[in-house]
Design a protein around this motif. Structure first.
Motif, mmCIF file in Angstrom:
data_model
loop_
_atom_site.group_PDB
_atom_site.id
_atom_site.type_symbol
_atom_site.label_atom_id
_atom_site.label_comp_id
_atom_site.label_asym_id
_atom_site.label_seq_id
_atom_site.Cartn_x
_atom_site.Cartn_y
_atom_site.Cartn_z
ATOM 1 N N TRP A 35 -6.362 4.233 -0.076
ATOM 2 C CA TRP A 35 -5.648 3.545 -1.157
ATOM 3 C C TRP A 35 -5.799 2.028 -1.036
ATOM 4 C CZ3 TRP A 35 -4.284 5.125 -5.669
ATOM 5 C CH2 TRP A 35 -3.389 4.379 -6.449
ATOM 6 N N ILE A 66 0.843 -1.201 0.000
ATOM 7 C CA ILE A 66 0.000 0.000 0.000
ATOM 8 C C ILE A 66 0.878 1.251 0.000
ATOM 9 C CG2 ILE A 66 -1.662 1.336 1.360
ATOM 10 C CD1 ILE A 66 -2.734 -1.454 2.320
ATOM 11 N N THR A 90 -3.334 6.376 -13.023
ATOM 12 C CA THR A 90 -2.324 6.221 -11.979
ATOM 13 C C THR A 90 -0.965 6.237 -12.652
ATOM 14 O OG1 THR A 90 -3.846 4.872 -10.675
ATOM 15 C CG2 THR A 90 -1.521 4.793 -10.057
ATOM 16 N N GLY A 109 -7.940 6.998 -4.339
ATOM 17 C CA GLY A 109 -6.766 7.848 -4.267
ATOM 18 C C GLY A 109 -7.094 9.252 -3.824
ATOM 19 N N ASN A 125 -4.835 8.696 3.620
ATOM 20 C CA ASN A 125 -4.427 8.347 2.255
ATOM 21 C C ASN A 125 -4.196 6.846 2.111
ATOM 22 O OD1 ASN A 125 -4.485 11.040 1.481
ATOM 23 N ND2 ASN A 125 -2.284 11.313 1.620
ATOM 24 N N ARG A 175 0.982 3.727 -3.428
ATOM 25 C CA ARG A 175 0.135 4.915 -3.319
ATOM 26 C C ARG A 175 0.713 6.052 -4.161
ATOM 27 N NH1 ARG A 175 -0.076 9.633 -2.256
ATOM 28 N NH2 ARG A 175 2.100 9.605 -1.594
#
Length: 161
Positions: free
Chosen positions: A103, A6, A144, A108, A99, A10
């Protein structure tokens, strides 16, 4: 995903899908954020959910990537300059917890520092005695990007004897 994945995957999201965010999930992520370390349990953060009228007045150049949710995260000043700094750091930890929790579920954020601008403080109705840590678009990523190159951590390590 495990926590290391994660953290490593992110990204700051610049373009979002219009899919709505479940309010219960948003609340869950904010509860996780509130577990952030904070000196003397000051819990200095305040969260403003920015509605469409206020968002339009902010006039962000990208409209927060069309994110379905916009949040402003504030940090309350302390009784001393040191406590004010500690509160801002704790609120940054709050933001990071939020965050990462979001995520982990495929949502996001886009972190903008525009809230420190005096005009935007006025638009947001930020009272004296608070700093705006950031204004955040929150949503499902439509794009992303690959991670930017980071300095190897060994270049940042210093050993004290």
């Amino acid at each position: 995903m495990d926590i290391l994945e994660i953290i490593k995957t992110r990204r700051n999201i610049k373009i979002f899908k219009l899919d709505p965010i479940n309010p219960d999930k948003l609340h869950l992520w904010l509860e996780a954020a509130a577990m952030a370390p904070n000196h003397r349990m000051t819990e200095p953060w305040e969260v403003y959910i920015v509605g469409p009228e206020t968002r339009a007045k902010l006039n962000h150049k990208t409209n927060f990537g069309d994110a379905p949710v916009v949040l402003a995260i504030l940090s309350k000043h302390g009784a001393t300059a040191i406590e004010t700094e500690e509160n801002a750091l704790a609120t940054a930890c709050f933001v990071q917890n939020f965050n990462l929790a979001a995520w982990a579920e495929g949502v996001g954020t886009f972190w903008s520092s525009m809230g420190g601008n005096p005009k935007n403080r006025e638009i947001l109705g930020v009272p004296d005695g608070y700093d705006v840590i950031g204004v955040f678009g929150v949503g499902y990523p439509d794009e992303t990007r690959e991670p930017k190159q980071r300095t190897p951590i060994q270049n940042k390590l210093k050993q004290l004897l």
